[in-house]
Write a protein that holds these residues in place. Sequence first.
Motif, PDB file in Angstrom:
ATOM      1  N   GLY A  37      29.372  24.739   8.728  1.00  0.00           N
ATOM      2  CA  GLY A  37      28.136  25.462   8.458  1.00  0.00           C
ATOM      3  C   GLY A  37      27.270  24.780   7.418  1.00  0.00           C
ATOM      4  N   GLU A  38      26.049  24.449   7.795  1.00  0.00           N
ATOM      5  CA  GLU A  38      25.130  23.737   6.897  1.00  0.00           C
ATOM      6  C   GLU A  38      24.824  24.552   5.643  1.00  0.00           C
ATOM      7  OE1 GLU A  38      22.625  20.720   5.617  1.00  0.00           O
ATOM      8  OE2 GLU A  38      23.340  20.649   7.697  1.00  0.00           O
ATOM      9  N   GLU A  39      24.433  25.794   5.819  1.00  0.00           N
ATOM     10  CA  GLU A  39      24.063  26.620   4.676  1.00  0.00           C
ATOM     11  C   GLU A  39      25.263  26.870   3.762  1.00  0.00           C
ATOM     12  OE1 GLU A  39      22.118  31.039   3.720  1.00  0.00           O
ATOM     13  OE2 GLU A  39      22.118  30.244   5.772  1.00  0.00           O
ATOM     14  N   ALA A  40      26.415  27.134   4.364  1.00  0.00           N
ATOM     15  CA  ALA A  40      27.607  27.453   3.576  1.00  0.00           C
ATOM     16  C   ALA A  40      28.091  26.263   2.762  1.00  0.00           C
ATOM     17  CB  ALA A  40      28.716  27.948   4.500  1.00  0.00           C
ATOM     18  N   ILE A  41      28.045  25.077   3.327  1.00  0.00           N
ATOM     19  CA  ILE A  41      28.552  23.915   2.589  1.00  0.00           C
ATOM     20  C   ILE A  41      27.588  23.535   1.470  1.00  0.00           C
ATOM     21  CG2 ILE A  41      27.552  22.140   4.111  1.00  0.00           C
ATOM     22  CD1 ILE A  41      30.983  22.068   2.310  1.00  0.00           C
ATOM     23  N   ARG A  42      26.296  23.731   1.683  1.00  0.00           N
ATOM     24  CA  ARG A  42      25.335  23.462   0.610  1.00  0.00           C
ATOM     25  C   ARG A  42      25.495  24.472  -0.529  1.00  0.00           C
ATOM     26  NH1 ARG A  42      22.138  19.452   1.456  1.00  0.00           N
ATOM     27  NH2 ARG A  42      21.731  18.674   3.561  1.00  0.00           N
ATOM     28  N   GLU A  43      25.757  25.709  -0.182  1.00  0.00           N
ATOM     29  CA  GLU A  43      25.980  26.721  -1.199  1.00  0.00           C
ATOM     30  C   GLU A  43      27.240  26.411  -2.001  1.00  0.00           C
ATOM     31  OE1 GLU A  43      27.016  31.485  -1.561  1.00  0.00           O
ATOM     32  OE2 GLU A  43      26.271  30.671   0.338  1.00  0.00           O
ATOM     33  N   ALA A  44      28.290  25.953  -1.317  1.00  0.00           N
ATOM     34  CA  ALA A  44      29.552  25.638  -1.990  1.00  0.00           C
ATOM     35  C   ALA A  44      29.394  24.490  -2.982  1.00  0.00           C
ATOM     36  CB  ALA A  44      30.624  25.293  -0.961  1.00  0.00           C
ATOM     37  N   ALA A  45      28.437  23.606  -2.730  1.00  0.00           N
ATOM     38  CA  ALA A  45      28.271  22.413  -3.568  1.00  0.00           C
ATOM     39  C   ALA A  45      27.374  22.643  -4.778  1.00  0.00           C
ATOM     40  CB  ALA A  45      27.685  21.277  -2.726  1.00  0.00           C
ATOM     41  N   VAL A  46      26.766  23.808  -4.871  1.00  0.00           N
ATOM     42  CA  VAL A  46      25.859  24.083  -5.995  1.00  0.00           C
ATOM     43  C   VAL A  46      26.628  23.970  -7.313  1.00  0.00           C
ATOM     44  CG1 VAL A  46      24.451  25.838  -7.139  1.00  0.00           C
ATOM     45  CG2 VAL A  46      24.318  25.550  -4.655  1.00  0.00           C
ATOM     46  N   GLY A  47      26.083  23.164  -8.227  1.00  0.00           N
ATOM     47  CA  GLY A  47      26.707  22.977  -9.530  1.00  0.00           C
ATOM     48  C   GLY A  47      27.789  21.927  -9.572  1.00  0.00           C
ATOM     49  N   LEU A  48      28.105  21.328  -8.426  1.00  0.00           N
ATOM     50  CA  LEU A  48      29.141  20.301  -8.364  1.00  0.00           C
ATOM     51  C   LEU A  48      28.510  18.924  -8.206  1.00  0.00           C
ATOM     52  CD1 LEU A  48      31.665  21.980  -5.881  1.00  0.00           C
ATOM     53  CD2 LEU A  48      31.435  22.323  -8.359  1.00  0.00           C
ATOM     54  N   ASP A  49      29.218  17.895  -8.644  1.00  0.00           N
ATOM     55  CA  ASP A  49      28.779  16.519  -8.410  1.00  0.00           C
ATOM     56  C   ASP A  49      29.242  16.141  -7.010  1.00  0.00           C
ATOM     57  OD1 ASP A  49      28.012  13.893  -8.491  1.00  0.00           O
ATOM     58  OD2 ASP A  49      29.496  13.274  -9.977  1.00  0.00           O
ATOM     59  N   ALA A  50      28.413  16.436  -6.024  1.00  0.00           N
ATOM     60  CA  ALA A  50      28.873  16.334  -4.643  1.00  0.00           C
ATOM     61  C   ALA A  50      27.754  15.943  -3.701  1.00  0.00           C
ATOM     62  CB  ALA A  50      29.471  17.661  -4.185  1.00  0.00           C
ATOM     63  N   VAL A  51      28.141  15.257  -2.637  1.00  0.00           N
ATOM     64  CA  VAL A  51      27.270  15.019  -1.495  1.00  0.00           C
ATOM     65  C   VAL A  51      27.875  15.793  -0.345  1.00  0.00           C
ATOM     66  CG1 VAL A  51      28.524  12.884  -0.939  1.00  0.00           C
ATOM     67  CG2 VAL A  51      26.265  13.278   0.031  1.00  0.00           C
ATOM     68  N   VAL A  52      27.037  16.422   0.476  1.00  0.00           N
ATOM     69  CA  VAL A  52      27.547  17.280   1.538  1.00  0.00           C
ATOM     70  C   VAL A  52      27.074  16.789   2.901  1.00  0.00           C
ATOM     71  CG1 VAL A  52      27.603  19.268  -0.007  1.00  0.00           C
ATOM     72  CG2 VAL A  52      25.606  18.908   1.459  1.00  0.00           C
ATOM     73  N   LEU A  53      27.892  17.092   3.905  1.00  0.00           N
ATOM     74  CA  LEU A  53      27.527  16.778   5.288  1.00  0.00           C
ATOM     75  C   LEU A  53      28.163  17.832   6.180  1.00  0.00           C
ATOM     76  CD1 LEU A  53      26.191  14.777   7.286  1.00  0.00           C
ATOM     77  CD2 LEU A  53      28.427  13.682   7.500  1.00  0.00           C
ATOM     78  N   ALA A  54      27.321  18.610   6.842  1.00  0.00           N
ATOM     79  CA  ALA A  54      27.826  19.630   7.753  1.00  0.00           C
ATOM     80  C   ALA A  54      28.209  18.996   9.081  1.00  0.00           C
ATOM     81  CB  ALA A  54      26.774  20.713   7.968  1.00  0.00           C
ATOM     82  N   GLY A  55      29.278  19.495   9.667  1.00  0.00           N
ATOM     83  CA  GLY A  55      29.707  18.996  10.958  1.00  0.00           C
ATOM     84  C   GLY A  55      31.156  19.343  11.233  1.00  0.00           C
ATOM     85  N   ASP A  56      31.599  18.996  12.430  1.00  0.00           N
ATOM     86  CA  ASP A  56      32.938  19.320  12.916  1.00  0.00           C
ATOM     87  C   ASP A  56      33.818  18.078  12.813  1.00  0.00           C
ATOM     88  OD1 ASP A  56      35.206  20.043  14.322  1.00  0.00           O
ATOM     89  OD2 ASP A  56      34.114  20.935  15.999  1.00  0.00           O
ATOM     90  N   VAL A  57      34.945  18.174  12.097  1.00  0.00           N
ATOM     91  CA  VAL A  57      35.807  17.002  11.926  1.00  0.00           C
ATOM     92  C   VAL A  57      36.419  16.547  13.237  1.00  0.00           C
ATOM     93  CG1 VAL A  57      36.349  17.428   9.500  1.00  0.00           C
ATOM     94  CG2 VAL A  57      37.784  18.460  11.294  1.00  0.00           C
ATOM     95  N   ALA A  58      36.407  17.385  14.259  1.00  0.00           N
ATOM     96  CA  ALA A  58      36.917  16.974  15.566  1.00  0.00           C
ATOM     97  C   ALA A  58      35.930  16.079  16.309  1.00  0.00           C
ATOM     98  CB  ALA A  58      37.247  18.197  16.420  1.00  0.00           C
ATOM     99  N   ASP A  59      34.722  15.950  15.791  1.00  0.00           N
ATOM    100  CA  ASP A  59      33.665  15.140  16.406  1.00  0.00           C
ATOM    101  C   ASP A  59      33.709  13.715  15.849  1.00  0.00           C
ATOM    102  OD1 ASP A  59      31.342  13.960  17.284  1.00  0.00           O
ATOM    103  OD2 ASP A  59      29.997  15.491  16.512  1.00  0.00           O
ATOM    104  N   PRO A  60      33.996  12.720  16.668  1.00  0.00           N
ATOM    105  CA  PRO A  60      34.082  11.335  16.176  1.00  0.00           C
ATOM    106  C   PRO A  60      32.805  10.863  15.492  1.00  0.00           C
ATOM    107  CG  PRO A  60      35.001  11.491  18.387  1.00  0.00           C
ATOM    108  CD  PRO A  60      34.340  12.814  18.101  1.00  0.00           C
TER     109      PRO A  60
END
Length: 228
Positions: A37-60
């Motif tokens: 989830g794009e919105e959820a992963i961006r929310e989870a990263a708030v305040g962290l030193d992080a880069v985020v990328l939404a997507g399915d790990v089953a997708d090559p």
Amino acid sequence: MQTKKIALITGASRGLGRALATALSARGWRLILTARGEEAIREAAVGLDAVVLAGDVADPWHRARLAAIAADEGGLDLLVNNASGLGAAPLPRLADYPLRVLTDLFATNVVAPVALAQDALPSLRERGGAVLNITSDAAVEAYEGWGGYGATKAALEQVSHVLAAEEPRVAVWWVDPGEMRTEMLAEAVGVEALEAPEPDGVAARLAELVERRPASGRYQASELEVAT
């Protein structure tokens, strides 16, 4: 110049993945976080030193993008394979398990962690890094209805064991976190999940495991040391 250690955490938008991201960030790690989830992963990263990328790990294609981000960051010190599917729900007996669902479940819970490890191993070897695979007691116990999920976790444990034998320069840990109050547990068992503890305590133990860097092997979170 990048001096922080770098971790890639899958399934980081909620539950244990999100709690572990917070715990590692507090210890000075830079993070690459991914979840569907794009919105959820961006929310989870708030305040962290992080880069985020939404997507399915089953997708090559998504895994290739994660590998490119890790390369841009200079490599990985830690890969956390936390993303996991539950499979069919309500939990069916194996006699009735939809095989297409089982195939997809193995793709997410087993094939994707192996593929991510393959991508990460060159930098993990070079940097003396580690792989942390999140497993389950369903991998070793015969719980009715948990055959599909448990089979994938048993496979992940064997993959971890062999990887540890093949990669002496990389620490490989496969950890049973125990019951936690997560959306996945709620989907599986319903309101009983409300009685389980929050994942923060498990995350703190996992962060301490990473810092202490014990020998490769299987661990139960309840038996891990807690930082004081």
